[in-house]
Design an enzyme around this catalytic site. Structure first.
Site, PDB file in Angstrom:
ATOM      1  CB  SER A 264     -33.941 101.977  63.558  1.00  0.00           C
ATOM      2  OG  SER A 264     -32.774 102.904  62.663  1.00  0.00           O
ATOM      3  CE  LYS A 265     -29.192  98.071  66.218  1.00  0.00           C
ATOM      4  NZ  LYS A 265     -28.742  96.878  66.896  1.00  0.00           N
ATOM      5  NE  ARG A 266     -26.534 102.871  61.721  1.00  0.00           N
ATOM      6  CZ  ARG A 266     -25.273 103.454  62.345  1.00  0.00           C
ATOM      7  NH1 ARG A 266     -25.130 103.133  63.361  1.00  0.00           N
ATOM      8  NH2 ARG A 266     -25.006 104.306  61.158  1.00  0.00           N
ATOM      9  CG  ASP A 267     -33.743 106.686  62.906  1.00  0.00           C
ATOM     10  OD1 ASP A 267     -33.380 106.702  61.633  1.00  0.00           O
ATOM     11  OD2 ASP A 267     -34.528 105.911  62.943  1.00  0.00           O
TER      12      ASP A 267
END
Length: 509
Positions: A264-267
């Site tokens: 995910s973009k959070r990673d």
RNA sequence: GGUCCGUUCGUCUAGGGGUCAGGACGCUAGGUUUUCAUCCUGGUAACACGGGUUCAAAUCCCGUACGGACUACCA
């Protein structure tokens, strides 16, 4: 068989995820391999999630990667428009066709009513309420209400959605190019919304109508679409388009580098690694991300890395340029399991590309980056610099990070290695070396080498006594290209200045 | 919970009845190098588990476990 046409159909809801780039790549590869067309279609049917700039980002990202669409918004083509919001009227027409043929029905249930019903079911222990053939008749729709009441509601301007009427007791079979045959029981399927209250289609309707109209032959998309493919097949049937239905291939997902779940973009932010092709400036800091481009990656390396994430050529070759990928790619070789995002491997690919790129090309790509740092050396100097650094760089930024001293004064000295070599009684010796180097003038590596070696011999010193000193005084670090090369490139006067300053620093230790 | 998909070294993967289970990244030991990097040589490490089928199973079948996706008037 008619000509092959594949589409990449992203939604402009933000930055294009790296998994999306891989999907685009696979579509591109298969299209090009078959001599077919690669089409970009913008799926912007959800007006609430529309993000300004996202479409431009998608196009810029594809361009950076070198995946140029043959058709698409701004790219021409005879099957346009290629933006779904520009095709709105079309979907209403096709929805009506389904309504007329009895494959769809009007549903007047409001979102609130639906929520209430779900809650109500939950209270009696049913956690999976579904709008389907078994519950359909207890809802507010044309199936339950009858023609007259439906007409009355329609005439009164009651907002409605159009839902797909799922048949009962049917087995829907899909021949997936990656997974083989996949079966679904129609009784497990829900009466999915096709046309929303705002008269915009959902993905399901738009996707089938457009793929049909655009004569798409293969749908290559992420695995997250597999469960709704049964609906799509049913839709093709309802329209009577089953014989020209595209082939499906569902790609395994790209997983988080660590932990569970899909990437995910959070990673990216969490691990300090890029997971987007280009940087994205969001509303807030938390919604802004660095891209592979800005992290110093070459698009060829990113593509190569992505290509091998979930696909393999069946040989031991790992380095492929786009042309090579087009040639080697095959859908049968796509893996089935999710592939973990391996940033180290991505870096390795980048290093490979940097090492194998001609010096002149590296200078071209590096120039703007160096200019930002205030570097305006001529090409001859840059060419020599690049030749010395290319085997030491993993990302483009490394050229400056590790080689800034080619362009400006040393900022920090790694004195650890020097400390024990810098002995007071030898200082006059080193001053003498400095003088003879200056006297040598601007010259080549062999002359400098001869001078230094001679100095070593005359004074009975070893390499280890002198090199760390020269190296740290001139570059500030114990790492880097051969010091003679650095000295030759910098020139006698600059070397002299640095030695003087370095000695001063060492004396103060 | 339901539906569907998946599972070979830490990671990406090859291998599709008989292989010393191969390669790459990473890690690691050594060599080359004045240093670093490159390069070369070696090492580490895997068939999720349990049943079948078979002379023979990582490979075929069935379970189990684990993981993943989906389960919106989002895509």
């Amino acid at each position: 068989m008619s000509k092959v046409r594949l589409r990449f159909a992203p939604s402009p809801t933000g930055a294009l995820h790296i998994g999306g780039v891989r999907t685009a790549l696979y579509n591109y590869l298969l299209a090009k391999q078959a001599g077919g067309k690669f089409i970009l279609r913008i799926e912007d049917t959800d007006q609430t999630r529309y993000v300004p700039g996202a479409e431009a980002y998608i196009i810029e990202a594809l361009e950076w990667c070198g995946l140029r669409p043959d058709e698409g918004p701004g790219f021409g083509g005879n099957y346009g428009p290629y933006r779904q919001s520009d095709r709105k009227a079309l979907y209403e027409k096709y929805a009506q066709q389904l309504l007329d043929s009895g494959h769809a029905f009007y549903a007047f249930d409001t979102p609130e009513e639906l929520d209430a019903r779900r809650e109500q079911e939950k209270e009696v222990g049913n956690h999976n309420f579904r709008y389907d053939p078994t519950t359909r008749h207890s809802m507010r729709n044309s199936e339950a209400l009858g023609a007259a009441e439906t007409q009355r509601l329609l005439d009164a301007g009651t907002p409605y959605t159009v839902r797909l009427k799922i048949p009962t007791d049917e087995i829907v079979k899909i021949q997936d190019l990656v997974r083989g045959e996949v079966q679904f029981q129609s009784n497990e399927l829900d009466d999915r919304v096709l046309l929303k209250t705002d008269r915009m289609p959902t993905y399901h309707l738009a996707n089938i109508v457009d793929d049909h109209l655009m004569e798409i032959t293969h749908v290559i998309r992420g695995e997250e679409w597999l469960p709704s493919t049964a609906h799509h097949v049913l839709l093709y049937r309802a329209f009577g388009w089953e014989d020209t239905m595209p082939a499906f291939a569902h790609l395994p997902l790209i997983m988080k580098p660590t932990g569970k779940g899909k990437l995910s973009k959070r990673d990216g932010a969490k691990l300090g690694i890029p997971v987007f092709p280009l940087s994205w400036q969001g509303e807030t800091e938390a919604e802004s991300f660095v891209g592979f481009r800005e992290a110093g990656f070459d698009p060829r390396a990113v593509l190569n890395f992505l290509a091998l994430l979930g696909w393999n050529p069946g040989t031991e070759q790992e380095i492929f340029d786009l042309e090579g990928l087009i040639e080697a790619f095959s859908i049968e070789k796509i893996g089935k399991g999710g592939a973990r995002f391996d940033y180290d491997k991505a870096r390795w690919f980048n290093q490979q590309y940097i090492m194998h790129t001609p010096d002149a090309d590296l200078v071209t790509t590096l120039k703007p980056l160096l200019a930002e740092k205030g570097v305006h050396q001529d090409d001859a100097f840059l060419l020599a610099f690049v030749a010395l650094m290319k085997e030491r760089a993993t990302v483009y930024g490394d050229f400056w990070e590790q080689g800034y001293y080619f362009f400006q004064e040393v900022t920090t000295y790694d004195t650890k290695a020097v400390k024990k070599k810098w002995q007071a009684e030898r200082v006059p010796l080193f001053e003498q070396l400095r003088a003879s180097l200056l006297a040598l003038g601007d010259t080549g590596v062999p002359e400098i080498e001869a001078t230094v070696k001679n100095f070593l011999e005359v004074n009975g010193l070893g390499f280890g006594d002198v090199f760390p000193i020269l190296r740290v005084a001139i570059t500030g670090t114990t790492k880097g290209p051969a010091i003679y090369d650095v000295m030759a490139l910098l020139g006698a006067e600059e070397v002299d200045r640095r030695l003087a300053k370095g000695y001063a620093v060492f004396n103060a230790l």
